[in-house]
Write a protein that holds these residues in place. Sequence first.
Motif, PDB file in Angstrom:
ATOM      1  N   THR A 151      -1.679 -19.871  23.579  1.00 48.11           N
ATOM      2  CA  THR A 151      -2.106 -21.090  23.175  1.00 48.11           C
ATOM      3  C   THR A 151      -2.380 -21.813  24.701  1.00 48.11           C
ATOM      4  N   ALA A 152      -1.543 -21.469  25.795  1.00 41.86           N
ATOM      5  CA  ALA A 152      -1.812 -22.078  27.061  1.00 41.86           C
ATOM      6  C   ALA A 152      -2.830 -21.413  28.029  1.00 41.86           C
ATOM      7  N   SER A 153      -2.989 -20.257  27.497  1.00 37.08           N
ATOM      8  CA  SER A 153      -4.376 -19.463  28.280  1.00 37.08           C
ATOM      9  C   SER A 153      -5.649 -20.037  27.489  1.00 37.08           C
ATOM     10  N   LEU A 154      -5.332 -20.515  26.353  1.00 37.95           N
ATOM     11  CA  LEU A 154      -6.518 -21.052  25.668  1.00 37.95           C
ATOM     12  C   LEU A 154      -6.789 -22.439  25.653  1.00 37.95           C
ATOM     13  N   LEU A 168      -8.713 -24.097  31.298  1.00 41.10           N
ATOM     14  CA  LEU A 168     -10.081 -23.534  31.618  1.00 41.10           C
ATOM     15  C   LEU A 168     -10.884 -24.642  32.667  1.00 41.10           C
ATOM     16  N   GLU A 169     -10.044 -26.069  32.634  1.00 44.12           N
ATOM     17  CA  GLU A 169     -10.613 -26.952  33.740  1.00 44.12           C
ATOM     18  C   GLU A 169     -10.012 -26.337  34.979  1.00 44.12           C
ATOM     19  N   ALA A 170      -8.787 -25.908  35.071  1.00 44.98           N
ATOM     20  CA  ALA A 170      -8.239 -25.211  36.323  1.00 44.98           C
ATOM     21  C   ALA A 170      -8.949 -24.182  36.789  1.00 44.98           C
ATOM     22  N   ALA A 210     -16.247 -18.682  38.186  1.00 41.17           N
ATOM     23  CA  ALA A 210     -15.394 -19.189  37.074  1.00 41.17           C
ATOM     24  C   ALA A 210     -15.594 -18.682  35.905  1.00 41.17           C
ATOM     25  N   ALA A 211     -16.707 -18.159  35.345  1.00 41.53           N
ATOM     26  CA  ALA A 211     -16.833 -17.394  34.189  1.00 41.53           C
ATOM     27  C   ALA A 211     -16.130 -15.975  33.998  1.00 41.53           C
ATOM     28  N   ASN A 212     -16.051 -15.272  35.300  1.00 42.07           N
ATOM     29  CA  ASN A 212     -15.524 -14.233  35.208  1.00 42.07           C
ATOM     30  C   ASN A 212     -14.084 -14.268  35.290  1.00 42.07           C
ATOM     31  N   ARG A 213     -13.463 -15.251  35.974  1.00 44.75           N
ATOM     32  CA  ARG A 213     -12.043 -15.519  35.945  1.00 44.75           C
ATOM     33  C   ARG A 213     -11.715 -16.023  34.437  1.00 44.75           C
ATOM     34  N   TYR A 214     -12.426 -16.779  33.903  1.00 43.41           N
ATOM     35  CA  TYR A 214     -12.187 -17.304  32.400  1.00 43.41           C
ATOM     36  C   TYR A 214     -11.984 -16.091  31.601  1.00 43.41           C
ATOM     37  N   PHE A 215     -12.970 -15.162  31.637  1.00 43.46           N
ATOM     38  CA  PHE A 215     -13.090 -14.045  30.828  1.00 43.46           C
ATOM     39  C   PHE A 215     -11.640 -12.947  31.114  1.00 43.46           C
ATOM     40  N   ASP A 216     -11.388 -12.876  32.195  1.00 43.86           N
ATOM     41  CA  ASP A 216     -10.252 -12.197  32.742  1.00 43.86           C
ATOM     42  C   ASP A 216      -9.036 -12.764  32.015  1.00 43.86           C
ATOM     43  N   VAL A 217      -8.971 -14.022  31.892  1.00 44.68           N
ATOM     44  CA  VAL A 217      -7.585 -14.804  31.468  1.00 44.68           C
ATOM     45  C   VAL A 217      -7.593 -14.903  29.901  1.00 44.68           C
TER      46      VAL A 217
END
Length: 188
Positions: A57-60, A65-67, A88-95
Amino acid sequence: MTRDERRASIVAATSPLLELYGQQLTTKQIAEAAGVAEGTIFRAFDSLQEVIEATVTASLSPERLEAIVADARFPGTLVEDVEGALEAANRYFDVVRSAFLIGHNGPSHDANTRCARDLLQERDAQLAALLTERLATHADELTVAPSECAQLVLALAVGERRRHAADARPLSREVLVGTIVHGVRKPA
């Protein structure tokens, strides 16, 4: 430390472990990463599954995402800002990769639980909006709307992830950014 602070600290320590171990994650690994005794986890959470669900839940979350977008570099030129958007997109997809798989397929997932897929769709829309906002300063340089440029960044980032999963040789950041920029920039 309050119970909520302890929970947040445990979730923060769990997030990278979830990416590494998935459903094989243990409370011992979490305790070591969080720097607490294993029993401390169970004073903050009822079960390992509850820790995992809180981490998913925290990851999503919108805040996560704003961070991620805030941490990316957007120096001000079109090329550098597209690089920042791709970063940013790549980091988001990793997380979210592990969080999504575990949150959607976890043992406690049922029809009454909010599916990680729903959260992921919300975050995808939020990411597109955040990147559009960052790229809007270059609207006069683009042949497409900033929102379409943001979608192109996301499409290439997702496509590159799939190629990587298939063990294809990754495309360089220069190739990806160059493809985006030279495909959407107005002629000088």
